[in-house]
Motif scaffolding. Structure first.
Motif, short mmCIF file in Angstrom:
data_model
loop_
_atom_site.label_atom_id
_atom_site.label_comp_id
_atom_site.label_asym_id
_atom_site.label_seq_id
_atom_site.Cartn_x
_atom_site.Cartn_y
_atom_site.Cartn_z
N GLU A 1 0.86 -1.20 0.00
CA GLU A 1 0.00 0.00 0.00
C GLU A 1 0.88 1.23 0.00
N GLY A 2 0.32 2.32 -0.47
CA GLY A 2 1.06 3.57 -0.50
C GLY A 2 1.41 4.03 0.91
N ALA A 3 2.55 4.70 1.04
CA ALA A 3 2.96 5.19 2.34
C ALA A 3 2.01 6.26 2.85
N LYS A 4 1.34 6.91 1.93
CA LYS A 4 0.42 7.99 2.30
C LYS A 4 -0.76 7.93 1.36
N GLU A 5 -1.95 8.08 1.91
CA GLU A 5 -3.17 8.12 1.10
C GLU A 5 -3.88 9.44 1.38
N THR A 6 -4.23 10.15 0.34
CA THR A 6 -4.91 11.42 0.49
C THR A 6 -6.21 11.39 -0.30
N GLU A 7 -7.27 11.82 0.36
CA GLU A 7 -8.56 11.93 -0.33
C GLU A 7 -8.60 13.23 -1.12
N VAL A 8 -9.14 13.14 -2.32
CA VAL A 8 -9.31 14.33 -3.17
C VAL A 8 -10.78 14.71 -3.07
N ARG A 9 -11.06 15.87 -2.50
CA ARG A 9 -12.44 16.31 -2.27
C ARG A 9 -12.71 17.65 -2.95
N ALA A 10 -13.95 17.82 -3.35
CA ALA A 10 -14.38 19.09 -3.94
C ALA A 10 -14.56 20.12 -2.84
N ARG A 11 -14.18 21.37 -3.12
CA ARG A 11 -14.34 22.45 -2.16
C ARG A 11 -15.52 23.34 -2.52
N VAL A 12 -16.09 23.11 -3.71
CA VAL A 12 -17.29 23.84 -4.13
C VAL A 12 -18.28 22.85 -4.72
N SER A 13 -19.54 23.22 -4.70
CA SER A 13 -20.59 22.37 -5.27
C SER A 13 -20.81 22.69 -6.74
N GLY A 14 -21.35 21.74 -7.48
CA GLY A 14 -21.68 21.97 -8.87
C GLY A 14 -21.71 20.66 -9.65
N ILE A 15 -22.02 20.79 -10.93
CA ILE A 15 -22.08 19.63 -11.82
C ILE A 15 -20.66 19.27 -12.27
N ALA B 1 -12.28 6.86 -9.72
CA ALA B 1 -13.11 8.06 -9.57
C ALA B 1 -14.40 7.67 -8.86
N GLN B 2 -14.77 8.42 -7.84
CA GLN B 2 -15.98 8.14 -7.06
C GLN B 2 -17.23 8.76 -7.67
N ARG B 3 -17.05 9.72 -8.57
CA ARG B 3 -18.19 10.40 -9.21
C ARG B 3 -17.96 10.43 -10.72
N SER B 4 -19.07 10.36 -11.46
CA SER B 4 -19.00 10.39 -12.92
C SER B 4 -19.40 11.76 -13.44
N GLU B 5 -19.03 12.03 -14.69
CA GLU B 5 -19.43 13.26 -15.35
C GLU B 5 -20.96 13.39 -15.30
N GLY B 6 -21.43 14.59 -15.00
CA GLY B 6 -22.87 14.84 -14.92
C GLY B 6 -23.42 14.76 -13.52
N ASN B 7 -22.66 14.18 -12.59
CA ASN B 7 -23.12 14.10 -11.19
C ASN B 7 -23.07 15.47 -10.53
N LEU B 8 -23.99 15.67 -9.60
CA LEU B 8 -23.96 16.88 -8.77
C LEU B 8 -22.99 16.63 -7.63
N ILE B 9 -21.98 17.45 -7.53
CA ILE B 9 -20.99 17.35 -6.46
C ILE B 9 -21.39 18.36 -5.39
N THR B 10 -21.36 17.92 -4.14
CA THR B 10 -21.67 18.83 -3.03
C THR B 10 -20.46 18.91 -2.11
N THR B 11 -20.47 19.88 -1.21
CA THR B 11 -19.38 20.01 -0.26
C THR B 11 -19.67 19.25 1.03
N ALA B 12 -20.81 18.58 1.10
CA ALA B 12 -21.08 17.71 2.24
C ALA B 12 -20.07 16.56 2.19
N SER B 13 -19.68 16.04 3.35
CA SER B 13 -18.61 15.04 3.39
C SER B 13 -18.91 13.82 2.53
N ASP B 14 -20.19 13.42 2.44
CA ASP B 14 -20.51 12.23 1.65
C ASP B 14 -20.61 12.54 0.15
N GLY B 15 -20.63 13.80 -0.23
CA GLY B 15 -20.77 14.15 -1.64
C GLY B 15 -19.56 14.81 -2.25
#
Length: 200
Positions: free
Chosen positions: A14-28, A126-140
């Motif tokens: 496994e990688g020595a370090k794992e970082t989550e990539v999260r959106a900081r703004v909402s949108g499509i 990738a956890q989300r596909s093109e066209g999905n609504l991305i939110t800044t909530a932790s689950d989105g």
């Protein structure tokens, strides 16, 4: 006394370090800009969230901030001549400060519509596909993960029978121990490893 030679165990890399990539703004989500599983560099664009609403918001705050700056400057001159009250001047100054702060927020929000790699490494699925609504909530907001693979950790466990074959019946990280890794196809990995952490 039989000299201990080697133990073969199944391990997981496994990688020595794992970082989550999260959106900081909402949108499509308009586009994924990388191939899953490929190496990326820190700062490389990974996803594009629809920037248009943020461009419009930025234009609005650019106009408002210019207006409030002009008004604050105008009232400053009038206040110096005692033609307006202290409250009117203070209100205009505060409105300008709020507008300038909001302008900076709008600039950041637009910048954040391009989601970049926070570090170099190997990308995950990738956890989300093109066209999905991305939110800044932790689950989105989770878009993918990046794994740092230099260095790489290899985790393994030892059974009681494995441990009994070790000197003193236990693994000692302070003793010189050579660790060799064989890939799933049976080839020896060219670099040796070392034990750097023990957990019971």
């Amino acid at each position: 006394t039989t000299l201990f030679r080697s133990i073969e165990v199944t391990a997981q890399a496994e990688g020595a370090k794992e970082t989550e990539v999260r959106a900081r703004v909402s949108g499509i989500l308009l586009k994924r800009l990388y191939e899953e599983g490929q190496r990326v560099k820190e700062g490389q664009p990974l996803f594009q969230i629809d920037p248009e609403p943020y461009k419009i918001a930025l234009e609005e705050w650019q106009a408002r901030s210019k207006q409030t700056a002009r008004e604050a400057a105008r009232l400053k001159g009038l206040f110096a001549q005692q033609a307006v009250s202290r409250k009117e001047f203070d209100d205009a100054t505060s409105a300008n400060e709020v507008a300038q702060a909001s302008l900076k927020t709008a600039q950041l929000n637009l910048k954040w519509t391009t989601v970049t790699a926070p570090m170099s490494g190997v990308t995950g699925r990738a956890q989300r596909s093109e066209g999905n609504l991305i939110t800044t909530a932790s689950d989105g907001s989770l878009l993918t993960s990046i794994y740092q693979v230099d260095p790489i950790w290899v985790r393994f466990g030892l059974s009681a029978s494995d441990t009994s074959r070790l000197p003193g019946g236990r693994l000692d990280a302070s003793l010189p121990t050579s660790v060799e890794i064989f890939t799933p196809d049976g080839k020896l990995y060219p670099r040796k490893g070392k034990i750097n952490f023990l957990s019971t």
